[in-house]
Design a protein around this motif. Structure first.
Motif, PDB file in Angstrom:
ATOM      1  N   HIS A 174       0.834  -1.206   0.000  1.00  0.00           N
ATOM      2  CA  HIS A 174       0.000   0.000   0.000  1.00  0.00           C
ATOM      3  C   HIS A 174       0.869   1.257   0.000  1.00  0.00           C
ATOM      4  N   ARG A 175       1.931   1.245   0.822  1.00  0.00           N
ATOM      5  CA  ARG A 175       2.847   2.390   0.861  1.00  0.00           C
ATOM      6  C   ARG A 175       3.499   2.605  -0.507  1.00  0.00           C
ATOM      7  N   ARG A 176       3.883   1.505  -1.141  1.00  0.00           N
ATOM      8  CA  ARG A 176       4.509   1.600  -2.458  1.00  0.00           C
ATOM      9  C   ARG A 176       3.557   2.218  -3.469  1.00  0.00           C
ATOM     10  N   MET A 177       2.314   1.825  -3.406  1.00  0.00           N
ATOM     11  CA  MET A 177       1.317   2.361  -4.339  1.00  0.00           C
ATOM     12  C   MET A 177       1.085   3.854  -4.109  1.00  0.00           C
ATOM     13  N   VAL A 178       1.086   4.260  -2.822  1.00  0.00           N
ATOM     14  CA  VAL A 178       0.915   5.684  -2.510  1.00  0.00           C
ATOM     15  C   VAL A 178       2.101   6.478  -3.044  1.00  0.00           C
ATOM     16  N   LEU A 179       3.332   5.956  -2.829  1.00  0.00           N
ATOM     17  CA  LEU A 179       4.525   6.626  -3.340  1.00  0.00           C
ATOM     18  C   LEU A 179       4.493   6.705  -4.854  1.00  0.00           C
ATOM     19  N   GLU A 180       4.031   5.630  -5.464  1.00  0.00           N
ATOM     20  CA  GLU A 180       3.958   5.587  -6.921  1.00  0.00           C
ATOM     21  C   GLU A 180       3.067   6.687  -7.456  1.00  0.00           C
ATOM     22  N   GLN A 181       1.949   6.908  -6.766  1.00  0.00           N
ATOM     23  CA  GLN A 181       0.987   7.905  -7.213  1.00  0.00           C
ATOM     24  C   GLN A 181       1.441   9.332  -6.937  1.00  0.00           C
ATOM     25  N   THR A 182       2.253   9.526  -5.895  1.00  0.00           N
ATOM     26  CA  THR A 182       2.603  10.889  -5.485  1.00  0.00           C
ATOM     27  C   THR A 182       4.049  11.284  -5.736  1.00  0.00           C
ATOM     28  N   GLU A 183       4.974  10.328  -5.614  1.00  0.00           N
ATOM     29  CA  GLU A 183       6.399  10.639  -5.706  1.00  0.00           C
ATOM     30  C   GLU A 183       7.062  10.114  -6.967  1.00  0.00           C
ATOM     31  N   HIS A 184       6.525   9.075  -7.544  1.00  0.00           N
ATOM     32  CA  HIS A 184       7.173   8.437  -8.692  1.00  0.00           C
ATOM     33  C   HIS A 184       6.474   8.797  -9.997  1.00  0.00           C
ATOM     34  N   THR A 185       6.023  10.042 -10.086  1.00  0.00           N
ATOM     35  CA  THR A 185       5.430  10.523 -11.332  1.00  0.00           C
ATOM     36  C   THR A 185       6.541  10.857 -12.328  1.00  0.00           C
ATOM     37  N   LEU A 186       6.169  10.985 -13.581  1.00  0.00           N
ATOM     38  CA  LEU A 186       7.166  11.267 -14.618  1.00  0.00           C
ATOM     39  C   LEU A 186       7.935  12.549 -14.312  1.00  0.00           C
ATOM     40  N   GLU A 187       7.228  13.593 -13.883  1.00  0.00           N
ATOM     41  CA  GLU A 187       7.903  14.867 -13.636  1.00  0.00           C
ATOM     42  C   GLU A 187       8.889  14.764 -12.474  1.00  0.00           C
ATOM     43  N   LYS A 188       8.484  14.123 -11.378  1.00  0.00           N
ATOM     44  CA  LYS A 188       9.360  14.026 -10.217  1.00  0.00           C
ATOM     45  C   LYS A 188      10.548  13.097 -10.484  1.00  0.00           C
ATOM     46  N   VAL A 189      10.312  12.017 -11.202  1.00  0.00           N
ATOM     47  CA  VAL A 189      11.415  11.114 -11.536  1.00  0.00           C
ATOM     48  C   VAL A 189      12.387  11.812 -12.485  1.00  0.00           C
ATOM     49  N   THR A 190      11.853  12.631 -13.388  1.00  0.00           N
ATOM     50  CA  THR A 190      12.714  13.412 -14.285  1.00  0.00           C
ATOM     51  C   THR A 190      13.621  14.342 -13.485  1.00  0.00           C
ATOM     52  N   ASP A 191      13.054  15.029 -12.498  1.00  0.00           N
ATOM     53  CA  ASP A 191      13.850  15.940 -11.676  1.00  0.00           C
ATOM     54  C   ASP A 191      14.930  15.175 -10.899  1.00  0.00           C
ATOM     55  N   ASN A 192      14.582  13.987 -10.415  1.00  0.00           N
ATOM     56  CA  ASN A 192      15.571  13.162  -9.695  1.00  0.00           C
ATOM     57  C   ASN A 192      16.688  12.733 -10.636  1.00  0.00           C
ATOM     58  N   TRP A 193      16.319  12.372 -11.864  1.00  0.00           N
ATOM     59  CA  TRP A 193      17.332  11.971 -12.853  1.00  0.00           C
ATOM     60  C   TRP A 193      18.240  13.149 -13.203  1.00  0.00           C
ATOM     61  N   LEU A 194      17.648  14.317 -13.435  1.00  0.00           N
ATOM     62  CA  LEU A 194      18.440  15.493 -13.789  1.00  0.00           C
ATOM     63  C   LEU A 194      19.405  15.860 -12.669  1.00  0.00           C
ATOM     64  N   ALA A 195      19.002  15.630 -11.420  1.00  0.00           N
ATOM     65  CA  ALA A 195      19.887  15.925 -10.285  1.00  0.00           C
ATOM     66  C   ALA A 195      21.142  15.065 -10.335  1.00  0.00           C
ATOM     67  N   THR A 196      21.023  13.859 -10.887  1.00  0.00           N
ATOM     68  CA  THR A 196      22.194  12.972 -10.992  1.00  0.00           C
ATOM     69  C   THR A 196      23.102  13.357 -12.152  1.00  0.00           C
ATOM     70  N   GLN A 197      22.618  14.228 -13.043  1.00  0.00           N
ATOM     71  CA  GLN A 197      23.375  14.580 -14.245  1.00  0.00           C
ATOM     72  C   GLN A 197      24.202  15.846 -14.092  1.00  0.00           C
ATOM     73  N   GLN A 198      24.129  16.491 -12.936  1.00  0.00           N
ATOM     74  CA  GLN A 198      24.769  17.790 -12.760  1.00  0.00           C
ATOM     75  C   GLN A 198      26.282  17.752 -12.910  1.00  0.00           C
ATOM     76  N   SER A 199      26.889  16.593 -12.676  1.00  0.00           N
ATOM     77  CA  SER A 199      28.349  16.499 -12.798  1.00  0.00           C
ATOM     78  C   SER A 199      28.794  16.116 -14.198  1.00  0.00           C
ATOM     79  N   THR A 200      27.841  15.786 -15.074  1.00  0.00           N
ATOM     80  CA  THR A 200      28.215  15.326 -16.415  1.00  0.00           C
ATOM     81  C   THR A 200      27.741  16.234 -17.540  1.00  0.00           C
TER      82      THR A 200
END
Length: 406
Positions: A93-119
């Motif tokens: 249930h917690r995973r599903m809630v996170l999926e709906q609120t935190e693992h959206t395309l926009e938020k995952v994109t921002d997390n990915w871009l944060a990893t790219q700052q050194s490259t």
């Protein structure tokens, strides 16, 4: 029905001892009193399949009241009776809630871009996000990455294709796929459902950026010499031409990057498109530009400061705008100055590897690239000196900031 044993009075009077101890309420509900004074609810049960004893925390008292704890324990017992592990059920249930609120395309994109700052550069990161904001996020930004399906994304991108923006569609496909690959690697999705979506679109015809032919360099310099141009913009134009750098690399140059003793411009990897440090030998002409601009910006961090805010650099589009004002719209752009230099140097039969190194074009062999950067520096300096003298000669007596001959 469970036979309850605990009372609110007993809970309120529970005090910590030198060891943790447990008060039982019946049928698995426990009240644990810790030595540090914390009071925790716990449900103890046998796993419906393995039959191993498992403890599931229900929260702390008095935040979770006795009544609430009993209700939670009842729900957990019901799940066990249905051969469902309540602890695993809660995590799902917690995973599903996170999926709906935190693992959206926009938020995952921002997390990915944060990893790219050194490259990749900050400008490139902004460009990536801006393109997704314009064309993707309105429709799909709030969609969990687990729910993204190829047909849905293709429908969104088809609207961009219908506008004739084929190159934009190509870039968007690449960027979304990088986000999804990141999501796979982070365990957010099992597979990338968007792999290969580029096959659903018309491939763009590759068009090179407009650039002048080597024979047109004198016309460019004559026009620039007579143009009504701010001194900082004029200096930036000549600097970019002499150093063969990209518009953003030139516009954002800082005094801290200049090694006057060794006559080098060392651009850090964070500012380079390929994420690799780039070292440029500075010719007498390039150094003359720096001397000319020093009274204006020598006390500032950036060599070519913005008019509106001198603490910030000139915009990377400054030279594009200047070229348009000079009448070169459609004939060349700021990036085309690199092509002009490359074509000229290749026609003069300079070593192609030296030219590529000067343009900061690198291959995939990291060891070879590092070796070549050191090996080619002396030869690159000789080539850059030729190029600067060629620029001065092409000016045919017209005034240049970089002019050094008598």
């Amino acid at each position: 029905m469970a036979k309850y044993k605990l009372t609110d009075k007993a809970l309120k009077s529970a005090k910590p001892n030198d060891k943790d101890y447990v008060l039982t309420d019946g049928e698995g509900l426990q009240f644990r009193v810790r030595t540090n004074g914390s009071l925790q609810w716990n449900f103890n049960y046998r796993h419906p399949f393995t039959k191993k004893r498992i403890n599931m925390g229900l929260g702390t008292y008095p935040t979770i009241s006795l009544k609430a704890a009993r209700e939670m324990a009842d729900e957990a017992r019901t799940l066990v009776a249905k051969r469902i592990d309540p602890k695993e059920h809660r995590e799902e249930h917690r995973r599903m809630v996170l999926e709906q609120t935190e693992h959206t395309l926009e938020k995952v994109t921002d997390n990915w871009l944060a990893t790219q700052q050194s490259t990749i550069t900050a400008d490139h990161i902004k460009d990536i996000r801006r393109s997704l904001e314009l064309h993707i996020f309105d429709d799909l930004g709030d969609v969990p990455v687990t729910k993204l399906k190829a047909p849905t994304v293709i429908t969104t991108l088809k609207r961009v294709e219908q506008q004739g923006k084929l190159e934009t569609v190509k870039r968007l496909c690449q960027r979304i796929n990088k986000v999804m690959t990141y999501a796979v690697n982070c365990g957010l999705v099992e597979t990338n459902n968007l792999a290969g979506i580029n096959a659903a679109f018309i491939s763009p015809t590759k068009e090179n950026l407009p650039a002048l032919a080597p024979t047109e360099l004198p016309e460019l310099l004559k026009t620039a010499s007579n143009a009504n141009m701010h001194k900082v913009t004029r200096a930036l134009f000549e600097w970019q031409l002499h150093t063969m750098t990209r518009p953003a690399e030139a516009a954002e140059a800082s005094w801290a990057e200049i090694d006057f003793e060794k006559q080098l411009w060392i651009i850090p990897k964070e500012r380079m498109k390929n994420g690799k440090e780039h070292i440029i030998p500075l010719t007498e002409h390039a150094l003359a530009i720096l001397e000319a601009i020093k009274p204006i910006s020598g006390h500032r961090p950036f060599i070519f400061p913005s008019d509106r805010d001198p603490k910030k650099p000139r915009n990377s589009q400054t030279i594009n705008a200047a070229l348009k004002r000079m009448g070169f719209k459609g004939r060349t752009v700021g990036h085309g100055l690199r092509s002009l230099a490359s074509t000229t140097l290749n026609e003069e039969e300079f070593d192609s590897d030296i030219i590529e190194a000067a343009l900061s074009h690198t291959g995939k062999d990291e060891v070879r690239n590092a070796y070549n950067r050191a090996k080619y520096l002396k030869r690159r300096r000789k080539m850059m000196n030729w190029w600067s003298k060629h620029i001065e000669k092409a000016a045919s007596g017209y005034m240049l900031i970089s002019k050094i001959s008598n």
